[in-house]
Design a protein around this motif. Structure first.
Motif, PDB file in Angstrom:
ATOM      1  N   ASP A  82       0.809  -1.222   0.000  1.00  0.00           N
ATOM      2  CA  ASP A  82       0.000   0.000   0.000  1.00  0.00           C
ATOM      3  C   ASP A  82       0.841   1.271   0.000  1.00  0.00           C
ATOM      4  O   ASP A  82       0.298   2.357   0.138  1.00  0.00           O
ATOM      5  CB  ASP A  82      -1.052   0.002   1.125  1.00  0.00           C
ATOM      6  CG  ASP A  82      -0.572  -0.620   2.403  1.00  0.00           C
ATOM      7  OD1 ASP A  82       0.655  -0.619   2.613  1.00  0.00           O
ATOM      8  OD2 ASP A  82      -1.408  -1.087   3.190  1.00  0.00           O
ATOM      9  N   PRO A 102       7.713  -9.376   0.737  1.00  0.00           N
ATOM     10  CA  PRO A 102       7.161  -8.046   1.079  1.00  0.00           C
ATOM     11  C   PRO A 102       8.208  -7.035   1.561  1.00  0.00           C
ATOM     12  O   PRO A 102       7.910  -5.845   1.672  1.00  0.00           O
ATOM     13  CB  PRO A 102       6.148  -8.335   2.184  1.00  0.00           C
ATOM     14  CG  PRO A 102       5.993  -9.793   2.268  1.00  0.00           C
ATOM     15  CD  PRO A 102       7.063 -10.458   1.462  1.00  0.00           C
ATOM     16  N   CYS A 134       4.725  -4.065 -10.086  1.00  0.00           N
ATOM     17  CA  CYS A 134       3.552  -4.247 -10.979  1.00  0.00           C
ATOM     18  C   CYS A 134       3.330  -2.974 -11.797  1.00  0.00           C
ATOM     19  O   CYS A 134       3.075  -3.040 -12.999  1.00  0.00           O
ATOM     20  CB  CYS A 134       2.283  -4.536 -10.171  1.00  0.00           C
ATOM     21  SG  CYS A 134       2.238  -6.141  -9.379  1.00  0.00           S
TER      22      CYS A 134
END
Ligand SMILES: Cc1cc2nc3c(=O)[nH]c(=O)nc-3n(C[C@H](O)[C@H](O)[C@H](O)COP(=O)(O)OP(=O)(O)OC[C@H]3O[C@@H](n4cnc5c(N)ncnc54)[C@H](O)[C@@H]3O)c2cc1C
Length: 392
Positions: free
Chosen positions: A47, A294, A303
């Protein structure tokens, strides 16, 4: 059964599929997205948007939408030792080619904004898809699926798979995979710190035996991530809130929480798929292609990077393009991927291995490196550029 025709069909409308559809908004190409989910994406994922990726999102016309949806800015990363002493803060570079801060917004909102913006520009997004079948025709692909209890079909000239780590498309097309499973799952807790910094920072504590990250969430919330042993998973799922507070107070001295609750457990993997060697125009993107640990906030940001590179490779095409026109562009995209992405994946894997411990022995080597950065602006600047996504 009627069948619509699209230039590009994307299987998987998560972050990578949504990002590609958003990146193609101004291309004039017709885009179909198909996804099996009918609810939101899992929130406990990427995020934080790197400074280097914000000009890209701005170009796609989604940066303002993220801000309107409540995205907040954070400054650098603060590193602390096991006693809670500050080691160094890695700042955000202040340069013209990137934003002056990280931006954060909950993961599922980022996905919704990418998709909403692509749909507004004409992309067709179908969710709740099941039993889909893929078939090669001369110069195109045909997809059949079930949605809302009825069979449907479409043809497309180019197919993109963005269906996540366990990609079904990848296995159906027999694409090779190099996978590393890290030893320790990551536990995620959600809470609210008693006094979070303003502006917010990402704080990492090198506790004696493990690395604990305190990651800002919107509205003053914090996501806490750390490796756990498989035997300890039950503890984290069932323990009282009070004992979660106690455990975190031991690992992050000086930090206290108003509230704290268990979120989820994730088994991290890093994987890199081979490029497609079969017949037809096809690309594999997102976690299906390059799942990352992560650590270092790179998966979602990668991405974006790859979606932008693919859209750029296709930028000379007009709607109605043929397979023969797109195939050389895909070869260029693959060559760029190999050159630019492979080092990023290797760097992330190294960071993942560094974090993959619950017996870190005080992280002596890492602390030495961070202390050198605190004393040497050249080292610190190099770390800042890497964190911002400007260098590998
Ligand atoms: C705990 C955790 C923390 C993370 N933290 C960060 C971070 O801080 N920063 C960062 O940048 N990245 C982070 N990441 C990584 C980031 O979240 C992922 O890289 C990113 O979400 C991948 O997007 P994706 O679209 O490839 O996959 P997904 O988001 O998984 O989307 C895949 C989509 O495909 C659909 N799908 C799957 N199978 C099928 C099928 N057979 N048919 C049709 N549809 C299908 C799914 O429903 C889904 O919508 C984290 C990941 C984890 C697990």
């Amino acid at each position: 059964m009627t069948s619509d025709n699209f230039d590009i069909a994307i299987i998987g409308s998560g972050i990578a599929g949504g990002a590609l559809a958003a990146a193609l908004k101004a291309s004039g190409l017709t885009v179909l997205l198909l996804d099996r989910r009918s609810g939101p994406l899992d929130t406990a994922r990427g995020d934080h948007i790197q400074p280097a990726m914000q000009p890209v999102l701005s170009r796609w016309g989604v940066l303002d939408l993220l801000l309107e949806a409540g995205a907040e800015a954070r400054t650098g990363t603060r590193w602390f030792d096991a006693e809670g002493a500050h080691i160094v803060t890695v700042p955000v570079p202040q340069r013209d080619d990137c934003a002056g801060a990280f931006l954060f917004l909950n993961h599922e909102k980022i996905a919704d904004i990418l998709l909403g913006s692509a749909q507004e520009a004409g992309a067709v997004n179908i969710t709740g898809v099941s039993d889909w079948l893929l078939e090669r025709l001369a110069g195109s692909w045909r997809i059949e699926w079930q949605a809302e209890g009825r069979p449907r079909a479409a043809t497309c000239t180019m197919l993109v798979a963005a269906d996540g780590t366990a990609s079904t498309v990848r296995s159906r097309l027999n694409i090779g995979l190099d996978r590393h499973r890290y030893q320790y799952p990551i536990a995620v807790l959600y809470g609210r710190q008693q006094s979070a910094t303003e502006p917010r920072t990402l704080d990492v504590y090198l506790a004696h035996e493990r690395m604990v990250s305190l990651i800002p969430r919107t509205g003053g919330e914090t996501k806490v991530g750390f490796p756990v042993s498989p035997e300890d998973i039950a503890f984290w799922k069932t323990e009282s809130e009070e004992s979660l507070h106690r455990r975190l107070a031991e690992w992050c001295p000086g930090v206290s929480f108003e509230s704290l609750a268990f979120g989820a457990i994730y088994p991290p993997v890093s994987q890199q798929s081979a490029s497609y060697q079969g017949e037809g125009a096809f690309a594999l993107i997102g976690d299906a292609r390059h799942a990352m640990h992560p650590a270092r906030s790179m998966g979602m940001n990668t991405c974006f990077r790859v979606a932008d590179q693919l859209a750029e490779s296709l930028s000379g095409l007009k709607s109605g393009f043929s397979e023969a026109q797109v195939l050389p562009l895909l070869s260029e995209f693959e060559a760029r991927f190999a050159q630019e992405l492979t080092p990023r994946l290797a760097e992330n894997h190294a960071a993942g291995l560094q974090m993959d411990t619950i017996a870190g022995s005080g992280f002596i080597a890492l602390k030495t490196q961070l202390r050198s950065a605190a004393e040497d602006t050249r080292i610190l600047n190099a770390m800042a550029l890497k964190a911002a996504g400007l260098t590998v």
